[in-house]
Design an enzyme around this catalytic site. Structure first.
Site, PDB file in Angstrom:
ATOM      1  N   CYS A   1      48.435  59.173   1.743  1.00 41.71           N
ATOM      2  CA  CYS A   1      49.940  59.619   1.343  1.00 41.71           C
ATOM      3  C   CYS A   1      49.558  60.928  -0.104  1.00 41.71           C
ATOM      4  CB  CYS A   1      50.163  58.562   0.861  1.00 41.71           C
ATOM      5  SG  CYS A   1      51.112  57.159   1.568  1.00 41.71           S
TER       6      CYS A   1
ATOM      7  N   ARG B   1      54.696  54.940   8.308  1.00 44.71           N
ATOM      8  CA  ARG B   1      54.751  56.164   8.144  1.00 44.71           C
ATOM      9  C   ARG B   1      55.940  56.618   9.197  1.00 44.71           C
ATOM     10  NH1 ARG B   1      50.891  57.876   4.512  1.00 44.71           N
ATOM     11  NH2 ARG B   1      49.218  55.854   4.915  1.00 44.71           N
TER      12      ARG B   1
HETATM   13  C1  BEZ Z   1      47.057  55.354   1.962  1.00 48.46           C
HETATM   14  O1  BEZ Z   1      46.313  55.910   1.574  1.00 48.46           O
HETATM   15  O2  BEZ Z   1      48.081  56.021   1.856  1.00 48.46           O
HETATM   16  C2  BEZ Z   1      47.137  54.618   2.384  1.00 48.46           C
HETATM   17  C3  BEZ Z   1      45.837  53.628   3.195  1.00 48.46           C
HETATM   18  C4  BEZ Z   1      46.478  52.717   4.000  1.00 48.46           C
HETATM   19  C5  BEZ Z   1      47.210  51.601   3.523  1.00 48.46           C
HETATM   20  C6  BEZ Z   1      48.296  52.242   3.077  1.00 48.46           C
HETATM   21  C7  BEZ Z   1      48.026  53.614   2.271  1.00 48.46           C
END
Ligand code: BEZ
Length: 237
Positions: free
Chosen positions: A54, A137
């Site tokens: 994110c 997402r």
């Molecule tokens: C992230 O790094 O944004 C992320 C990765 C896996 C699950 C949730 C968030």
């Protein structure tokens, strides 16, 4: 099942009016989609603040914000986190994170707090078999009349391609402005597609039209130069 709380997932569809909501954001309160009437808007969700994928996405989107704004498109983000978490995360990004040449990145577009998942549920951003408390997402492209025109969903582990999101916003506007469709991998300047012929005479007319390049009666393209597209779609080059 009796005692288990079921998450009701509603999934808006392409062509539907964007579900309305009022929300607190990092840029103040918003009424959606009415505050964005007359402009394109990308409403997107991400799983959580202070997570690496994110963070890379927010830095990329914030760096490209002016480019999207110049294509008449505003950005609005959302995660199932509170306002103070959002503020702290965005401050950390600006103060501490350097990634792929991006640093000192300020996120100026609104980030919605959605602790109760009210908005996420309306937009099908919670997909329980992926995660019950984190939004997937999701990307909603909403037109100036508040109609959903494209929806893209990615899982938690997959960061989005923001050049593709930009291509979509340009292609949607080109299709509206010029009454055309866009072929696979289209970029401004590439030939565009003329929609399917609706009658035998239209099919014949197309084959006889010297401005069209018809591979066959059902597959015709025409030239649409890059400047013509961008002069219509972009505020300034
Ligand atoms: C992230 O790094 O944004 C992320 C990765 C896996 C699950 C949730 C968030």
């Amino acid at each position: 099942m009796e005692n288990e709380e079921q998450i009701v997932v509603s999934m808006p569809r392409i062509g539907d009016p964007a579900p309305e909501f009022k929300a607190i954001t990092t840029q103040g309160e918003i009424n959606f989609p009415s505050d964005f009437k007359g402009e394109w808007v990308i409403l997107f969700s991400h799983p959580a603040d202070f997570t690496p994928v994110c963070t890379s996405e927010f830095m990329t989107f914030a760096t490209m914000e002016e480019k999207f704004n110049n294509a008449n498109c505003k950005l609005v983000g959302l995660s199932i986190d509170g306002l103070y978490s959002h503020i702290a995360w965005l401050r950390t990004i600006k103060e501490k994170i350097e990634y792929k040449g991006m640093k000192d990145v300020e996120v100026n577009f609104p980030l919605i707090e959605d602790i109760k998942m009210d908005v996420a549920k309306k937009y099908g951003m919670i997909q329980p078999n992926e995660d019950t408390t984190k939004a997937v997402r999701a990307v909603f492209f909403i037109d100036p009349k508040g109609i959903i025109r494209t929806i893209i969903y990615y899982p938690l582990s997959l960061g989005r391609n923001f050049e593709e999101l930009y291509r979509v916003i340009i292609a949607l506007q080109a299709a509206d402005e010029f009454g055309i469709a866009t072929p696979a991998d289209w970029q401004p300047g590439d030939d565009v597609i003329i929609g399917p012929a609706g009658s035998c005479s239209a099919a014949k007319g197309r084959m006889d039209d010297s401005e069209l390049d018809c591979k066959d009666w059902f597959f015709c393209t025409k030239k649409l130069d890059k400047d013509t597209v961008l002069n219509k779609v972009l505020k300034k080059k």
